[in-house]
Design an enzyme around this catalytic site. Sequence first.
Site, short mmCIF file in Angstrom:
data_model
loop_
_atom_site.label_atom_id
_atom_site.label_comp_id
_atom_site.label_asym_id
_atom_site.label_seq_id
_atom_site.Cartn_x
_atom_site.Cartn_y
_atom_site.Cartn_z
N CYS A 1 12.81 8.88 51.54
CA CYS A 1 11.41 9.07 51.13
C CYS A 1 11.28 9.05 49.61
O CYS A 1 11.50 10.06 48.94
CB CYS A 1 10.86 10.38 51.70
SG CYS A 1 9.16 10.70 51.21
N CYS B 1 8.71 11.43 48.19
CA CYS B 1 9.15 12.83 48.11
C CYS B 1 10.14 13.05 46.96
O CYS B 1 10.09 14.07 46.28
CB CYS B 1 9.84 13.26 49.41
SG CYS B 1 9.08 12.65 50.91
N ASP B 2 11.05 12.11 46.78
CA ASP B 2 12.21 12.37 45.91
C ASP B 2 12.27 11.52 44.64
O ASP B 2 13.16 11.73 43.81
CB ASP B 2 13.51 12.14 46.72
CG ASP B 2 13.60 13.09 47.90
OD1 ASP B 2 13.06 14.21 47.80
OD2 ASP B 2 14.19 12.71 48.92
#
Length: 343
Positions: A161, A164-165
């Site tokens: 992701c 997300c990261d």
Amino acid sequence: MAPGLSVASGLPYIGTRTAYGDATDMAETKHTKVLIIGSGPAGYTAAIYAARAMLEPVLIQGIQPGGQLTITSDVENWPGRTQIQGPELMMDIEEHARAMGTEILADLITDLDLSKRPFTAKGDTGTTYTADAVILATGAQARWLGLPSEERFKGFGVSACATCDGFFYRGKEVVVIGGGNTAVEEALFLTNFATKVTLIHRRDSLRAEKIMQDRLFRHHKVHVLWNHDVAEVLGTETPLGVTGVRARNVQTGETTDVPCDGFFVAIGHSPASELVKDQLELHNGGYVKVTPGTTHTSIPGVFAAGDLTDHVYRQAITSGGMGCMAALDAERWLAEQGEAEPD
Ligand code: FAD
Ligand code: NAP
């Protein structure tokens, strides 16, 4: 339902026992005409239609409230919005479902018995749900390469992701594997942070939409390594972290080490059919089979919508459309059983 279970979500979900509450405090049985499992575009759209049909649906959100679109950034193909952030879109649809009268609950279905009616679902909170009809909208989950080294570094440089990261890779180099829309989107998103993004793909052409490909090929930070897969993720033990990937030429077998700090796996998704795999007919590698042109599964009264049943289109709008169909199919089926009238 015990207070605190309804969720004003859209916030990142924490899939722990604490997030659902203490199972012993929450234990209860709850009956509904229509139980909707899943809170992506399919589940929420089914909820909007079922609520407007006065079926008083209960929707269970699962570990990813809002579904897959909550882990992406720009959505540019939702009709009526030239651009909207995935999480914002899903919060809007959730609010719509709630406003129509859907009871939206933060729970995870861990067991589903479709062998007799009413159908029974067990929630991780300890709640047992019984339902006259069930709409399955559990979507899909990210696929992994299956390498031991990938497993070793998950959360320590290996991710599925970018939204997300990605932030962790400011000023660093990253590698993305995959050739579909997700991989291209992830690669482009990562250019916001990384100094260099290498996309590794096992063929010599991408399956991503042409407009996305154009953006990718034009980007000065992106480098594409064609006809390669990844044989191993390279890294250090102390501290645990990724230092590169070993790319393998699929034609010659020759390997090349590509240095990077982050490795993003974007090779597609598998249907989340675990709950029903021994109860419903599946096909095409785990997708729930429905009667073509409908959402009827192999068990009367059980309907399926969205990515869980669709190995071809897999879009937010098609999932929403199928959610609508599932609610209409459920309403008609319940009416045939004499169960659609409000209590
Ligand atoms: P999902 O969105 O997968 O939702 C499944 C839901 O089921 C989740 O809420 C989950 O918590 C819940 N669930 C699962 N198991 C359980 C359980 N046991 N108990 C309770 N709940 C459960 N499509 C587009 O049209 N445009 C885009 O721009 C786009 N971008 C994307 C970007 C990324 C990174 C990804 C991964 C996908 C993208 N897609 C896009 C595809 C789109 O997100 C999916 O087609 C769509 O979300 C599928 O909707 P769904 O409702 O079927 O399932
Ligand atoms: P996908 O379209 O199935 O693509 C998966 C990619 O990963 C393919 O290029 C595939 O290679 C590659 N791959 C699969 N297994 C691999 C392995 N073991 N090793 C190396 N490579 C591997 O999946 P997706 O990109 O996640 O998209 C899923 C669905 O969501 C699609 O319908 C897509 O349109 C939709 N989506 C839409 C948007 C958007 O509209 N903007 C954004 C994201 C996703 P091959 O090509 O060789 O098979």
